[in-house]
Motif scaffolding. Structure first.
Motif, PDB file in Angstrom:
ATOM      1  N   MET A   1       0.856  -1.175   0.000  1.00  0.00           N
ATOM      2  CA  MET A   1       0.000   0.000   0.000  1.00  0.00           C
ATOM      3  C   MET A   1       0.896   1.231   0.000  1.00  0.00           C
ATOM      4  SD  MET A   1      -3.012  -0.953   2.743  1.00  0.00           S
ATOM      5  CE  MET A   1      -1.930  -0.589   4.132  1.00  0.00           C
ATOM      6  N   GLU A   2       0.683   2.085  -0.996  1.00  0.00           N
ATOM      7  CA  GLU A   2       1.387   3.359  -0.998  1.00  0.00           C
ATOM      8  C   GLU A   2       0.864   4.205   0.159  1.00  0.00           C
ATOM      9  OE1 GLU A   2       3.890   4.686  -3.212  1.00  0.00           O
ATOM     10  OE2 GLU A   2       4.038   2.522  -3.438  1.00  0.00           O
ATOM     11  N   ALA A   3       1.777   4.798   0.925  1.00  0.00           N
ATOM     12  CA  ALA A   3       1.367   5.536   2.123  1.00  0.00           C
ATOM     13  C   ALA A   3       0.407   6.668   1.790  1.00  0.00           C
ATOM     14  CB  ALA A   3       2.603   6.072   2.846  1.00  0.00           C
ATOM     15  N   GLU A   4       0.619   7.321   0.638  1.00  0.00           N
ATOM     16  CA  GLU A   4      -0.207   8.476   0.288  1.00  0.00           C
ATOM     17  C   GLU A   4      -1.597   8.093  -0.224  1.00  0.00           C
ATOM     18  OE1 GLU A   4       2.147   7.546  -3.500  1.00  0.00           O
ATOM     19  OE2 GLU A   4       2.447   7.487  -1.326  1.00  0.00           O
ATOM     20  N   SER A   5      -1.877   6.774  -0.396  1.00  0.00           N
ATOM     21  CA  SER A   5      -3.174   6.347  -0.934  1.00  0.00           C
ATOM     22  C   SER A   5      -4.180   6.067   0.177  1.00  0.00           C
ATOM     23  CB  SER A   5      -3.003   5.107  -1.810  1.00  0.00           C
ATOM     24  OG  SER A   5      -2.552   4.003  -1.041  1.00  0.00           O
ATOM     25  N   SER A   6      -4.042   6.707   1.315  1.00  0.00           N
ATOM     26  CA  SER A   6      -4.952   6.490   2.438  1.00  0.00           C
ATOM     27  C   SER A   6      -6.356   6.971   2.096  1.00  0.00           C
ATOM     28  CB  SER A   6      -4.436   7.221   3.678  1.00  0.00           C
ATOM     29  OG  SER A   6      -4.348   8.611   3.427  1.00  0.00           O
ATOM     30  N   SER A   7      -7.362   6.353   2.740  1.00  0.00           N
ATOM     31  CA  SER A   7      -8.750   6.768   2.545  1.00  0.00           C
ATOM     32  C   SER A   7      -9.116   7.948   3.450  1.00  0.00           C
ATOM     33  CB  SER A   7      -9.693   5.588   2.820  1.00  0.00           C
ATOM     34  OG  SER A   7      -9.495   5.080   4.133  1.00  0.00           O
ATOM     35  N   ALA A   8      -8.357   8.142   4.519  1.00  0.00           N
ATOM     36  CA  ALA A   8      -8.531   9.284   5.416  1.00  0.00           C
ATOM     37  C   ALA A   8      -7.229   9.473   6.179  1.00  0.00           C
ATOM     38  CB  ALA A   8      -9.688   9.054   6.386  1.00  0.00           C
ATOM     39  N   GLN A   9      -7.005  10.707   6.696  1.00  0.00           N
ATOM     40  CA  GLN A   9      -5.764  10.962   7.418  1.00  0.00           C
ATOM     41  C   GLN A   9      -5.939  12.142   8.348  1.00  0.00           C
ATOM     42  OE1 GLN A   9      -3.198  13.624   7.037  1.00  0.00           O
ATOM     43  NE2 GLN A   9      -4.716  14.907   5.996  1.00  0.00           N
ATOM     44  N   SER A  10      -5.007  12.270   9.272  1.00  0.00           N
ATOM     45  CA  SER A  10      -4.996  13.429  10.156  1.00  0.00           C
ATOM     46  C   SER A  10      -3.557  13.855  10.402  1.00  0.00           C
ATOM     47  CB  SER A  10      -5.666  13.095  11.487  1.00  0.00           C
ATOM     48  OG  SER A  10      -5.566  14.179  12.403  1.00  0.00           O
ATOM     49  N   GLY A  11      -3.242  15.109  10.049  1.00  0.00           N
ATOM     50  CA  GLY A  11      -1.981  15.724  10.425  1.00  0.00           C
ATOM     51  C   GLY A  11      -0.804  15.521   9.497  1.00  0.00           C
ATOM     52  N   THR A  12      -0.941  14.758   8.429  1.00  0.00           N
ATOM     53  CA  THR A  12       0.211  14.458   7.580  1.00  0.00           C
ATOM     54  C   THR A  12       0.189  15.292   6.307  1.00  0.00           C
ATOM     55  OG1 THR A  12      -0.830  12.688   6.296  1.00  0.00           O
ATOM     56  CG2 THR A  12       0.115  12.084   8.416  1.00  0.00           C
ATOM     57  N   GLN A  13       1.339  15.275   5.627  1.00  0.00           N
ATOM     58  CA  GLN A  13       1.478  15.893   4.311  1.00  0.00           C
ATOM     59  C   GLN A  13       2.242  14.918   3.415  1.00  0.00           C
ATOM     60  OE1 GLN A  13       2.826  20.057   4.330  1.00  0.00           O
ATOM     61  NE2 GLN A  13       2.504  20.104   6.551  1.00  0.00           N
ATOM     62  N   THR A  14       2.309  15.222   2.112  1.00  0.00           N
ATOM     63  CA  THR A  14       3.075  14.386   1.187  1.00  0.00           C
ATOM     64  C   THR A  14       4.180  15.202   0.546  1.00  0.00           C
ATOM     65  OG1 THR A  14       1.596  14.866  -0.677  1.00  0.00           O
ATOM     66  CG2 THR A  14       1.094  12.921   0.663  1.00  0.00           C
ATOM     67  N   GLU A  15       5.180  14.476   0.030  1.00  0.00           N
ATOM     68  CA  GLU A  15       6.299  15.104  -0.668  1.00  0.00           C
ATOM     69  C   GLU A  15       6.868  14.108  -1.653  1.00  0.00           C
ATOM     70  OE1 GLU A  15       9.242  15.987   2.272  1.00  0.00           O
ATOM     71  OE2 GLU A  15       9.692  13.869   2.673  1.00  0.00           O
ATOM     72  N   THR A  16       7.660  14.592  -2.591  1.00  0.00           N
ATOM     73  CA  THR A  16       8.320  13.723  -3.556  1.00  0.00           C
ATOM     74  C   THR A  16       9.404  12.917  -2.854  1.00  0.00           C
ATOM     75  OG1 THR A  16       7.912  15.290  -5.339  1.00  0.00           O
ATOM     76  CG2 THR A  16       9.642  13.655  -5.698  1.00  0.00           C
ATOM     77  N   THR A  17       9.480  11.620  -3.180  1.00  0.00           N
ATOM     78  CA  THR A  17      10.478  10.753  -2.563  1.00  0.00           C
ATOM     79  C   THR A  17      11.584  10.398  -3.546  1.00  0.00           C
ATOM     80  OG1 THR A  17      10.851   8.686  -1.362  1.00  0.00           O
ATOM     81  CG2 THR A  17       9.253   8.610  -3.152  1.00  0.00           C
ATOM     82  N   THR A  18      12.781  10.157  -3.030  1.00  0.00           N
ATOM     83  CA  THR A  18      13.890   9.645  -3.848  1.00  0.00           C
ATOM     84  C   THR A  18      14.081   8.154  -3.624  1.00  0.00           C
ATOM     85  OG1 THR A  18      15.532  10.164  -2.138  1.00  0.00           O
ATOM     86  CG2 THR A  18      15.071  11.867  -3.778  1.00  0.00           C
ATOM     87  N   ASP A  19      13.147   7.516  -2.894  1.00  0.00           N
ATOM     88  CA  ASP A  19      13.224   6.072  -2.683  1.00  0.00           C
ATOM     89  C   ASP A  19      13.023   5.341  -4.009  1.00  0.00           C
ATOM     90  OD1 ASP A  19      13.464   3.693  -1.312  1.00  0.00           O
ATOM     91  OD2 ASP A  19      11.428   3.712  -0.501  1.00  0.00           O
ATOM     92  N   THR A  20      13.449   4.086  -4.077  1.00  0.00           N
ATOM     93  CA  THR A  20      13.291   3.276  -5.278  1.00  0.00           C
ATOM     94  C   THR A  20      11.838   3.283  -5.730  1.00  0.00           C
ATOM     95  OG1 THR A  20      15.077   1.824  -4.556  1.00  0.00           O
ATOM     96  CG2 THR A  20      13.601   0.967  -6.250  1.00  0.00           C
ATOM     97  N   GLY A  21      11.614   3.577  -7.008  1.00  0.00           N
ATOM     98  CA  GLY A  21      10.264   3.637  -7.544  1.00  0.00           C
ATOM     99  C   GLY A  21       9.694   5.031  -7.635  1.00  0.00           C
TER     100      GLY A  21
END
Length: 349
Positions: A1-21
């Motif tokens: 599961m991609e972390a950013e594909s959550s159905s609901a969230q509280s308090g987080t943000q997203t950013e571009t990753t340099t991890d594999t993929g």
């Protein structure tokens, strides 16, 4: 599961990753923040959960909880050496079967990033076996039935010529993993059959039929395949004629594969052995990885009805699947001078 594909969230943000993929990761994950995921667990049991995390500070504790708030498992995230220095930390959890909501909760954190979660079953499924009489086909082309002298009597399918086929609807593979498929056959001079799922969208490979010395001299031949859990139309196809068919038996192996690893066609070379697709489920981009170059390979994405919804030639090692509806899809990839390779994936919302 991609972390950013959550159905609901509280308090987080997203950013571009340099991890594999590449893609995005969840960031600014602090104490009390959470992410919810709607998942469908095919089989109840024990699972190893991989948490892909990074932290420049350390000191984070992440818990996986169910909808009642019960802590199923947790991991401690230390200082990984930077916000984009990634590590995978594992925990073991027990999950019931069925649709459910899982919450990734930061019970303590001075800053933690999360890229994805993976799930792999650690519970060996029970061995099970299903026998299907050859004459019980739900559709066919070109074959007839006749009385058999094989053990158990009844009828067998005969008069099989090249390109004839039989299909058996609603055949259930209860869990993802290894299956042995046996075919009860007779042939005066030998022949070849092949098997497939869902009208050929998933190929299981060829099986050689030896010369048994007569139309009612029976033997059992077998193949070992890997299949994702699901209900399929099972097809038997005559690559060559001159054989009789009495029954087939499908037996579950004793060890399951992770659901994200699906079958490859027989004789597909290094591509068939090494092709990986991830993340699975995929929300936006499906990444491909293999030992050999994928540039120039032809691809098809086929939906659950057998309809091709995307096709073309690979220019990179990823595919944009953001326009697809949520559901289960089949990716068929054909590299130069190799047989087609099939992988199944889930498109998330």
């Amino acid at each position: 599961m991609e972390a950013e594909s959550s159905s609901a969230q509280s308090g987080t943000q997203t950013e571009t990753t340099t991890d594999t993929g590449g893609g995005l990761n969840v960031a600014w994950y602090e104490t009390g923040d959470w992410l919810d995921y709607s998942v469908n667990v095919a089989t109840a049991g024990s699972y190893t959960v991989g948490f892909r995390v990074s932290s420049a500070y350390g000191g984070a504790t992440l818990q996986l909880r169910n909808s009642a708030g019960t802590v199923l498992g947790s991991v401690n995230v230390g200082n990984t050496g930077g916000w984009q220095n990634w590590q995978t930390i594992n925990a073991t959890v027990t999950l019931p079967a069925g649709r459910q909501t899982l919450r990734l909760f930061a019970s303590a954190s001075t800053g933690c990033n999360v890229n994805w979660l993976s799930f792999a079953s650690t519970t060996p499924p029970p061995t099970s076996s299903t026998t299907i009489q050859a004459e019980a086909f739900t559709s066919m082309q070109g074959v007839q039935t006749e009385t058999t002298t094989d053990t158990g009597g009844g009828q067998n399918v005969g008069f099989i010529d090249a390109t004839d086929w039989m299909a058996y609807a609603n055949i259930n593979f209860p869990t993802s993993g290894t299956y042995t498929i046996e075919y009860r056959v007779a042939s005066p001079s030998g022949s070849t059959l092949s098997s497939d799922l869902n009208a050929g969208s998933i190929q299981l490979g060829n099986v050689t039929i030896p010369a048994t010395g007569g139309w009612q001299n029976w033997t059992t031949v077998r193949q070992t395949v890997n299949v994702n859990a699901g209900t399929y139309s099972f097809g038997v196809y005559a690559q060559a004629g001159g054989w009789n068919f009495n029954w087939l038996r499908i037996t579950k192996g004793t060890a399951a594969r992770p659901a994200e690893t699906t079958l490859a066609t027989a004789d597909a070379g290094s591509l068939g052995r090494s092709l990986e697709v991830y993340p699975n489920p995929a929300a936006h981009v499906l990444h491909l990885r293999a030992e050999t170059s994928l540039a120039g390979s032809r691809y098809q994405i086929i939906d659950a009805t057998g309809r091709t919804v995307l096709s073309g030639q690979l220019q990179a090692t990823d595919l944009d699947v953001s326009a697809l509806k949520a559901g289960v899809y089949t990716l068929r990839l054909t590299a130069e001078d190799q047989a087609s390779v099939v992988r199944r994936f889930i498109k998330a919302q």
